[in-house]
Design a protein around this motif. Structure first.
Motif, short mmCIF file in Angstrom:
data_model
loop_
_atom_site.label_atom_id
_atom_site.label_comp_id
_atom_site.label_asym_id
_atom_site.label_seq_id
_atom_site.Cartn_x
_atom_site.Cartn_y
_atom_site.Cartn_z
N HIS A 81 0.95 -0.84 -0.07
CA HIS A 81 -0.10 0.21 -0.19
C HIS A 81 1.20 1.14 0.20
O HIS A 81 1.07 2.43 -0.51
CB HIS A 81 -0.50 0.17 0.90
N ARG A 82 2.40 1.00 0.72
CA ARG A 82 2.98 2.61 0.86
C ARG A 82 3.31 2.57 -0.81
O ARG A 82 3.91 3.95 -1.18
CB ARG A 82 3.87 1.84 1.53
N HIS A 83 4.41 1.46 -1.32
CA HIS A 83 4.28 1.65 -2.54
C HIS A 83 3.24 2.29 -3.84
O HIS A 83 3.96 3.32 -4.45
CB HIS A 83 5.03 0.11 -2.83
N CYS A 84 2.03 1.68 -3.38
CA CYS A 84 1.47 2.25 -4.03
C CYS A 84 0.91 4.04 -3.81
O CYS A 84 0.84 4.41 -4.94
CB CYS A 84 -0.46 1.48 -4.20
N GLN A 85 0.96 3.91 -3.22
CA GLN A 85 0.64 5.27 -2.51
C GLN A 85 1.69 6.05 -2.69
O GLN A 85 1.42 7.43 -3.48
CB GLN A 85 0.52 5.63 -1.00
N SER A 86 3.11 6.11 -3.24
CA SER A 86 4.18 6.26 -3.44
C SER A 86 3.91 6.67 -4.92
O SER A 86 4.35 7.69 -5.26
CB SER A 86 5.02 6.08 -3.37
N LEU A 87 3.90 5.65 -5.14
CA LEU A 87 3.71 5.96 -7.28
C LEU A 87 2.50 6.97 -7.17
O LEU A 87 2.64 8.08 -7.91
CB LEU A 87 3.33 5.06 -7.75
N GLN A 88 1.31 6.88 -6.72
CA GLN A 88 -0.13 7.70 -6.31
C GLN A 88 0.68 9.55 -6.27
O GLN A 88 -0.21 9.98 -7.17
CB GLN A 88 -0.96 7.31 -5.86
N ASP A 89 1.02 9.19 -5.26
CA ASP A 89 1.38 10.84 -5.46
C ASP A 89 2.05 11.12 -6.34
O ASP A 89 2.34 12.91 -6.48
CB ASP A 89 2.41 11.13 -3.55
N ALA A 90 3.43 10.53 -6.74
CA ALA A 90 4.29 11.13 -7.83
C ALA A 90 3.78 11.35 -9.00
O ALA A 90 4.18 12.69 -9.71
CB ALA A 90 5.56 10.01 -7.90
N LEU A 91 2.84 10.60 -9.45
CA LEU A 91 2.42 10.91 -10.39
C LEU A 91 1.29 11.66 -10.68
O LEU A 91 0.79 12.25 -11.41
CB LEU A 91 1.65 9.72 -11.16
N GLY A 92 0.54 12.19 -9.08
CA GLY A 92 -0.04 13.31 -8.88
C GLY A 92 0.88 14.69 -9.61
O GLY A 92 0.46 15.16 -9.99
N ARG A 93 1.88 14.67 -8.46
CA ARG A 93 2.37 16.29 -9.37
C ARG A 93 2.81 15.78 -10.07
O ARG A 93 3.18 17.38 -11.08
CB ARG A 93 3.88 15.70 -8.01
N PHE A 94 3.49 14.64 -11.07
CA PHE A 94 4.13 15.27 -12.07
C PHE A 94 2.39 15.57 -13.49
O PHE A 94 3.17 16.21 -14.35
CB PHE A 94 4.43 13.31 -12.81
N ARG A 95 1.68 14.94 -13.01
CA ARG A 95 0.10 15.27 -13.85
C ARG A 95 0.30 16.69 -13.87
O ARG A 95 -0.33 17.52 -14.88
CB ARG A 95 -0.82 14.74 -13.27
N ARG A 96 0.57 17.30 -12.70
CA ARG A 96 0.40 18.67 -12.16
C ARG A 96 0.94 19.61 -12.84
O ARG A 96 0.64 20.66 -13.31
CB ARG A 96 -0.49 18.99 -10.81
N GLN A 97 2.72 19.45 -12.61
CA GLN A 97 3.55 20.58 -13.05
C GLN A 97 4.03 19.82 -14.28
O GLN A 97 4.50 20.55 -14.61
CB GLN A 97 4.31 20.06 -12.40
N ASN A 98 4.04 18.46 -15.25
CA ASN A 98 4.89 17.99 -15.89
C ASN A 98 4.85 17.82 -17.55
O ASN A 98 4.92 17.76 -18.86
CB ASN A 98 6.23 17.41 -15.35
N LEU A 99 2.97 17.47 -17.50
CA LEU A 99 2.66 17.60 -18.96
C LEU A 99 3.33 18.36 -19.82
O LEU A 99 3.01 18.22 -20.76
CB LEU A 99 1.15 17.33 -18.56
N GLY A 100 2.93 20.05 -19.84
CA GLY A 100 3.50 20.82 -20.70
C GLY A 100 4.76 20.24 -21.12
O GLY A 100 4.97 20.58 -22.44
N GLN A 101 6.29 19.74 -20.02
CA GLN A 101 6.87 19.83 -20.44
C GLN A 101 7.07 18.55 -21.52
O GLN A 101 7.92 18.04 -22.60
CB GLN A 101 7.78 19.39 -19.30
N ILE A 102 6.09 17.55 -21.02
CA ILE A 102 6.28 16.08 -22.11
C ILE A 102 5.86 16.44 -23.40
O ILE A 102 6.33 16.36 -24.91
CB ILE A 102 5.93 15.42 -21.23
N ILE A 103 4.73 17.28 -23.70
CA ILE A 103 3.98 17.97 -24.47
C ILE A 103 5.14 18.88 -25.70
O ILE A 103 5.51 18.27 -26.68
CB ILE A 103 3.00 18.60 -24.38
N ALA A 104 5.88 19.10 -24.78
CA ALA A 104 6.75 20.71 -26.10
C ALA A 104 7.64 19.64 -26.24
O ALA A 104 8.44 19.25 -27.42
CB ALA A 104 6.98 21.32 -24.78
N TRP A 105 8.09 18.19 -25.75
CA TRP A 105 9.21 17.27 -25.89
C TRP A 105 8.78 16.35 -26.54
O TRP A 105 9.78 16.03 -27.90
CB TRP A 105 9.95 16.21 -24.95
N GLY A 106 7.55 15.83 -26.79
CA GLY A 106 7.42 15.93 -28.21
C GLY A 106 7.07 15.99 -29.11
O GLY A 106 7.44 15.63 -30.64
#
Length: 218
Positions: free
Chosen positions: A11-36
Motif C-alpha cells: 500500500h505504501r508503494h502504491c501510495q508513493s507512486l500515486q502521489d508522484a504521478l499526481g505531482r507529475f500530472r499537475r506540473q510536468n505534462l506541458g513539458q512532455i508535450i513540448a518534448w514530443g
C-alpha cells in the motif's frame, strides 16, 4: 512472510507512486508535450534520438528507443533512435580503454549531430557516465534532456532541460519515468500526425493535448 507487513508495504508503494504521478500530472505534462512536439520536428527530417541509462534506467531508455523505431500505438514511419547502453561491444571496449565514465560520451561524440536529441535517465542524477554524456552532447550541439529523481542533482544541471520526479523511492522514480516515456511517445505521435501549421499556430493546441493526456492518466 508476515502478510500484514507485506500488505502495508504494498500500500505504501502504491501510495508513493500515486502521489508522484499526481505531482507529475499537475506540473510536468506541458513539458512532455513540448518534448514530443520537438521530436516531431526533428526525427521526421532525419534527426536522431540517442538515449542512455544505467540499470533499470537503461531498460527505460531502451523502451523509449524501441517505441520510436517500432511504434507506440498507431502505424507511422520508423524513426531513428539508438540506446547507447545496448551497444555492448562499444560499451565494453570504451569502458576498458577509456573508463566507465566515458562509455556514453564517446558514443555521443561518434553518433550525435547538431540538432539531434539526447535523452538520459537516472534516478539519482549523479551517474558520472551520464553527466559526461550530457556535457559532450551539449558541446556537440545536441539537445540534452534528462529524466531524474528529485532536484538538486548534477545531471539536471548538466542537461538543457530536466524532468525531475519528486519521490523518495528509486522504484517510484523509475515507474514514473516509464509513464513519462509513454506520454512522450504519445505526444510525439499526436504532434507528428497533426498538420504542421496547426502545431505551430493553433491557439490552445498545447492545452488540448495536455487535457487529452490528463484524461488518459485518469
Amino acid at each position: 512472510m508476515n502478510e500484514a507487513l507485506a500488505s502495508e508495504a504494498a500500500h505504501r508503494h502504491c501510495q508513493s507512486l500515486q502521489d508522484a504521478l499526481g505531482r507529475f500530472r499537475r506540473q510536468n505534462l506541458g513539458q512532455i508535450i513540448a518534448w514530443g512536439g520537438h521530436l516531431a520536428a526533428v526525427l521526421p527530417v532525419g534527426g536522431r534520438l540517442l538515449a542512455a541509462g544505467n540499470g533499470g534506467s537503461a531498460a527505460q531508455a531502451q523502451h523509449l528507443t524501441a517505441e520510436l523505431v517500432g511504434r507506440y500505438r498507431d502505424e507511422r514511419p520508423a524513426r531513428s533512435a539508438i540506446a547507447l547502453h545496448a551497444e555492448t561491444s562499444s560499451v565494453t571496449a570504451i569502458g576498458n580503454d577509456y573508463g566507465f565514465d566515458q562509455v556514453f560520451a564517446r558514443q555521443v561524440e561518434a553518433h550525435g549531430r547538431p540538432g539531434d536529441v539526447l535523452v538520459l535517465l537516472s534516478t539519482s542524477g549523479g551517474s558520472a557516465n551520464l553527466i559526461s554524456a550530457a556535457q559532450t552532447g551539449r558541446a556537440a550541439g545536441l539537445r540534452v534532456w534528462a529524466m531524474t529523481g528529485p532536484r538538486p542533482n548534477a545531471l539536471a544541471e548538466a542537461a538543457d532541460e530536466t524532468l525531475c520526479i519528486d519521490a523518495d523511492s528509486t522504484a517510484t522514480v523509475q515507474e514514473a519515468h516509464l509513464v513519462a516515456v509513454h506520454l512522450l511517445c504519445e505526444a510525439f505521435d499526436l504532434a507528428s500526425a497533426a498538420p504542421a501549421p496547426a502545431v505551430r499556430r493553433a491557439p490552445g493546441a498545447a492545452a488540448a493535448q495536455a487535457a487529452a493526456l490528463r484524461r488518459r492518466m485518469s
